[in-house]
Design an enzyme around this catalytic site. Structure first.
Site, short mmCIF file in Angstrom:
data_model
loop_
_atom_site.label_atom_id
_atom_site.label_comp_id
_atom_site.label_asym_id
_atom_site.label_seq_id
_atom_site.Cartn_x
_atom_site.Cartn_y
_atom_site.Cartn_z
N LYS A 29 0.99 -1.01 0.06
CA LYS A 29 0.03 0.21 0.28
C LYS A 29 1.24 1.53 0.03
CE LYS A 29 -3.94 -2.33 2.04
NZ LYS A 29 -4.70 -2.58 3.69
N GLN A 77 -4.53 -1.19 9.04
CA GLN A 77 -5.22 -2.63 9.08
C GLN A 77 -5.42 -3.84 9.81
OE1 GLN A 77 -3.25 -3.17 5.82
NE2 GLN A 77 -3.99 -5.39 6.15
N ASP A 129 -11.33 3.02 4.32
CA ASP A 129 -11.69 1.84 4.25
C ASP A 129 -13.22 1.55 3.55
OD1 ASP A 129 -9.93 -0.24 3.91
OD2 ASP A 129 -9.48 -0.80 5.89
#
Ligand code: NAD
Length: 281
Positions: free
Chosen positions: A52, A96, A119
């Site tokens: 990422k 995460q 997200d």
């Protein structure tokens, strides 16, 4: 059969995003910033976060990774998120997953400012997506959606079968296809006859986590099949779709690896840029 090349599509999307970042920099004299919080040292999470960060840098975003050991106090993480919420250089925040057991995942998700929730997991974004309002959309279903639209721009009236009802994949995928006027059936572990459901589908999205669950004779001729699954087996990484069999029937199919995976990261960058743009209004 069209082999949907997720790597190529993700590269095209990243190139477009890179261009957009250049334009945003010219307009606002700053670039979108993505901050990732990584807790613990799970190898897959470390690999995801590295990828990422690399992709974010490639398109010109400002990226930062904050690392904590897996015994970190929950309050320290929550306080850091609150600090990032007020930091104007940070456009998007991602924690995460999975998290260590002692940290309350939902509390973490709900502490992130919904406008920085790249997200799309915050209840406000989940609600907005299902109400058809502007929201951040979870990256993997967004990537699947873009791949499907590339093959079939007009989805109105198509029958879609989603396999799996997770908050991460199945449920947001359903909302995205409903918005396109598909007739959507969402199936799960208690669905009685999955094969019969799949045989009705113009579009199948499999997000289950069972290696090669979807067989060749479950798929109608000319269906678009999107395989989200990533399963480690003795023969390597395979998806939730029996690729060799299904490729004989389907109109289009994503491979694993090289299908949905690369689009997930590209969509994270897209979401970060969208959050930045919304914060400038
Ligand atoms: P999950 O475990 O949260 O959900 C799985 C879903 O599958 C559940 O809703 C369950 O009801 C359903 N299910 C289980 N057995 C079933 C059966 N026999 N028939 C029908 N449905 C059944 O999983 P998830 O987080 O949504 O992930 C699904 C898969 O996608 C995993 O393999 C995961 O590794 C992969 N994944 C890939 C990406 C990517 O970027 N490509 C991103 C996230 C997840």
């Amino acid at each position: 059969m069209i082999l949907i090349d997720g790597k190529k599509e993700a590269a095209l999307l990243r190139a477009k995003l890179k261009e957009e970042v250049i334009n945003l920099k010219a307009k606002y004299n700053k670039v979108p910033g993505l901050t990732v919080i990584l807790i613990g040292n799970l190898t897959p999470s470390q690999i995801y976060v590295r990828n990422k960060e690399k992709s974010a840098n490639e398109v010109g975003l400002k990226s930062e990774v904050i690392k904590y050991p897996d015994n970190i106090d929950e309050n320290i993480v929550l306080e850091k998120i609150k600090e990032l919420n007020t930091n104007t250089a940070v456009s998007g925040i991602l924690v995460q997953l999975p998290l260590p057991k002692h940290i309350d995942k939902q509390k973490v998700i709900e502490t992130i400012d919904p406008l920085k929730d790249v997200d799309g997991f915050h209840p406000m974004n989940v609600g907005n997506l299902s109400s058809g309002y502007q929201s951040s959309v979870p990256c993997t279903p967004l990537g699947c959606y873009l791949l499907i639209k590339k093959i079939e721009p007009d989805l109105s009236g198509k029958k879609a079968v989603i396999i799996g009802r997770s908050n991460l994949n199945g449920k947001p995928m359903t909302q995205l296809l409903l918005k396109e006027n598909c007739t959507v059936t969402i199936t799960h572990s208690k669905t009685r006859n999955l094969k019969a459901e799949c045989l009705e589908a113009d579009i199948i999205v499999a997000a289950v986590g069972i290696p090669e669950l979807v067989k060749g004779d479950w798929v109608k001729k000319d269906a678009i099949v999107i395989d989200v699954g990533i399963n480690k087996t003795d023969k390597g990484i395979v998806g939730d779709v029996a690729f060799d069999e299904v490729s004989k029937n389907a109109k289009a199919l994503t491979p694993v690896p090289g299908g949905v995976g690369p689009m997930t990261i590209a969509c994270l960058l897209k979401n970060t840029i969208e959050c930045f743009k919304r914060s400038q209004i």
